[in-house]
Design an enzyme around this catalytic site. Structure first.
Site, PDB file in Angstrom:
ATOM      1  N   LYS A  62      74.086  86.167  32.139  1.00 42.86           N
ATOM      2  CA  LYS A  62      74.415  87.341  32.936  1.00 42.86           C
ATOM      3  C   LYS A  62      75.087  86.857  34.216  1.00 42.86           C
ATOM      4  O   LYS A  62      74.648  85.845  34.803  1.00 42.86           O
ATOM      5  CB  LYS A  62      73.126  88.108  33.247  1.00 42.86           C
ATOM      6  CG  LYS A  62      73.316  89.416  33.997  1.00 42.86           C
ATOM      7  CD  LYS A  62      71.985  90.156  34.147  1.00 42.86           C
ATOM      8  CE  LYS A  62      72.135  91.482  34.872  1.00 42.86           C
ATOM      9  NZ  LYS A  62      70.851  92.211  34.978  1.00 42.86           N
ATOM     10  N   SER A  95      66.076  96.314  33.176  1.00 45.77           N
ATOM     11  CA  SER A  95      67.411  95.882  32.751  1.00 45.77           C
ATOM     12  C   SER A  95      67.473  94.859  31.635  1.00 45.77           C
ATOM     13  O   SER A  95      68.569  94.516  31.194  1.00 45.77           O
ATOM     14  CB  SER A  95      68.194  95.347  33.939  1.00 45.77           C
ATOM     15  OG  SER A  95      68.611  96.423  34.725  1.00 45.77           O
ATOM     16  N   SER A 149      70.890  96.981  33.566  1.00 44.85           N
ATOM     17  CA  SER A 149      72.123  96.425  34.081  1.00 44.85           C
ATOM     18  C   SER A 149      72.647  95.257  33.269  1.00 44.85           C
ATOM     19  O   SER A 149      73.777  94.836  33.454  1.00 44.85           O
ATOM     20  CB  SER A 149      71.920  95.983  35.532  1.00 44.85           C
ATOM     21  OG  SER A 149      70.939  94.945  35.586  1.00 44.85           O
TER      22      SER A 149
HETATM   23  N1  GLN Z   1      67.894 101.016  36.378  1.00 46.83           N
HETATM   24  C1  GLN Z   1      67.164 100.325  37.385  1.00 46.83           C
HETATM   25  C2  GLN Z   1      67.934 100.325  38.677  1.00 46.83           C
HETATM   26  O1  GLN Z   1      69.008 100.799  38.673  1.00 46.83           O
HETATM   27  C3  GLN Z   1      66.806  98.932  36.960  1.00 46.83           C
HETATM   28  C4  GLN Z   1      67.902  97.958  37.082  1.00 46.83           C
HETATM   29  C5  GLN Z   1      67.459  96.561  36.807  1.00 46.83           C
HETATM   30  O2  GLN Z   1      66.419  96.336  36.185  1.00 46.83           O
HETATM   31  N2  GLN Z   1      68.224  95.612  37.318  1.00 46.83           N
HETATM   32  O3  GLN Z   1      67.494  99.875  39.667  1.00 46.83           O
END
Ligand code: GLN
Length: 483
Positions: free
Chosen positions: A76, A175, A151
């Site tokens: 990532k 995410s 994400s």
């Molecule tokens: N959807 C969550 C957020 O927007 C989690 C994102 C994540 O785990 N990086 O914060």
């Protein structure tokens, strides 16, 4: 060749059926051919990959072995990679070449993994659809009109489309697990402190945790083995021995106590997903598990608490991107304030700006007690609920998401609608617990995930349950049409 899992690749390499260099070339060609449909990569690292593949082949020829030796993966794009762009999905860091490798990157490279590239992601890991990336949205290989989740949507789409067998990801509020659910993968968010955050660009430091995304629990065990462990460079890393995750995969589920929280089956859950979750419960019962209804009474407060804590930490973490020390710098600034304002205004996208503003507000004098402190108290209550539940059960089971992957753009005008989709995943981050999502069936041709949560440091238990489930189901073997 692209259909092989990490475990199959390890066997093939050990049996000299093919070399890492051959496999790497096949997958790089596949990425070049197919990724334009998905946009799952921000950078391809062909030269590095071929160099690492050749080195792994040499190490094997010299008698070394190891499940990751010569295995192709991707990172990532928030894991720092020395000399390679590490963009975090943001214009702010489009020109940033990390001066060092993240601990996770260094550990996996030392184990012989081959880095094919850096995967697309929501900007600074903020989002659940992978639409906030400055490099454009990622498409779901199961239906190109739908989001892959976020994400870590780039890692998920690439693995689901068989562009590579596994990838690293991070999970601040879901995410890893949510994109796993949306793309028919297995994804594991480890216990907070299990995987080093050093060199992992921070979103919300008390919630962020790196982990594996792969097709099977067996592969997650292999990748986690390479990622986990104490790191003195990360002050929140925990000095706890790393067990052999692959060794516990064969344990029987006879007598395993599975807790199903009654709050999980509320009106917000798509009834078709509820049915698939019931099916997976029955499957696990057949394998000997005992089901018990439990309660997580503070779950309803978790989303508001998370969406105060995460932006608060983000507003602090992202203050370093000022156009001076790090990040994009605007043209011809008039003075220092103008430089800060325009560099940050141009470098950050709308979702990141929104979160910085929410976070700075929640932390400001006069509001700190009302928002941030209150949210921290809720966080403790959420953790206490889990501690009470784990006195009675070994695993908690439920849906990973209330709905399957939505259409691209469907939630863009209403950020809160997207936040609400995190209802099942964020509690594990607030409590620091490990969680796993695994394939459980399909709704309208789109994958659905079942989530398992376990007590601290019981990643092995999650992987064992998921592996036993996968030995008796075939959801995880389904491949999206066209890939
Ligand atoms: N959807 C969550 C957020 O927007 C989690 C994102 C994540 O785990 N990086 O914060």
């Amino acid at each position: 060749m692209h259909q092989m899992t990490l475990a199959e690749i390890a066997r093939g390499l050990a049996d000299k059926k093919f070399s890492s260099e051959e496999l790497t070339k096949v997958l790089l060609a596949r990425i070049t051919q197919l990724d334009p449909q998905l946009n799952s990569f921000i950078s391809l690292t062909e030269e590095l990959a071929l160099e690492q593949a050749k080195a792994a082949d040499t190490r094997r020829a010299n008698g070394e072995s190891g499940a990751l030796l010569g295995a192709p993966i991707a990172h990532k794009d928030l894991f720092c990679t020395q000399g390679i762009r590490t963009s975090c999905g943001s214009k702010m860091l489009d020109n940033f070449k990390a001066p060092y490798d993240a601990t996770v990157v260094a550990k996996l490279a030392a184990a012989g993994a081959v880095t094919l590239g850096k995967t697309n992601m929501d900007e600074f890991a903020m989002g659940s659809a992978n639409e906030s990336s400055w490099y454009g949205a990622v498409k779901n290989p199961w239906n190109l009109e739908h989001v892959p989740g976020g994400s870590s949507g780039g890692s998920a789409a690439a693995v689901a489309a068989r562009l590579l067998p596994a990838a690293t990801a991070t999970d601040t509020g879901g995410s890893i697990r949510q994109p796993a659910a949306f793309t028919n993968l297995t994804g594991l968010k480890p216990t907070y402190g299990r995987v080093s955050r050093w060199g992992m660009i921070a979103y919300a430091s008390s919630l962020d945790q790196g982990g594996p995304l792969a097709r099977t629990a067996e592969d997650c065990a292999i990748l986690l083995q390479g990622m986990a462990g104490f790191d003195q460079n990360d002050s929140t890393s925990i000095d706890e021995p790393v067990p052999d995750y692959s060794a516990s995969l064969g344990d029987s589920l006879q007598g395993l106590r599975i807790g199903v929280p009654k709050e999980y089956f509320s009106a917000g859950l798509d009834p078709r997903i509820a049915e698939l979750i019931q099916n997976s419960i029955q499957q696990l019962q057949k394998l000997g598990a005992v089901i018990k209804e439990i309660s997580l009474p503070n779950m309803q407060h978790a989303i508001p608490a998370y969406y105060v804590i995460a932006p608060a930490e983000a507003s602090s973490n992202l203050s370093r991107f000022d156009g001076v020390r790090f990040g994009h710098r605007c043209e011809n600034p008039e003075n220092l304030i103008d430089l800060y304002k325009r560099s940050r205004g141009e470098g950050f996208g709308p979702e990141v700006q929104r979160r910085i503003m929410v976070g700075a507000y929640a932390l400001s004098a006069g509001y700190y007690d009302a928002y941030y402190l209150k949210a921290q108290k809720i966080r403790r209550l959420v953790k206490n609920d889990f501690m009470a539940a784990f006195n009675e059960v070994d695993i908690i089971l439920g849906p990973t998401t209330p709905n399957p992957a939505w259409k691209l753009g469907a939630k863009n005008s209403d950020p809160v609608a997207a936040y609400l989709e995190d209802v099942y995943t964020i509690t594990a981050n607030l409590a620091g617990l490990p969680g796993l999502s695994m394939p459980a069936g399909f709704v309208d041709g789109l994958p659905v995930g079942v989530q398992l949560l376990a007590p601290y440091f019981q990643e092995g238990r999650l992987l064992n349950v998921a592996h036993q489930y996968q030995l008796n189901t075939d959801w995880h073997t389904r491949t999206p049409t066209g890939f």
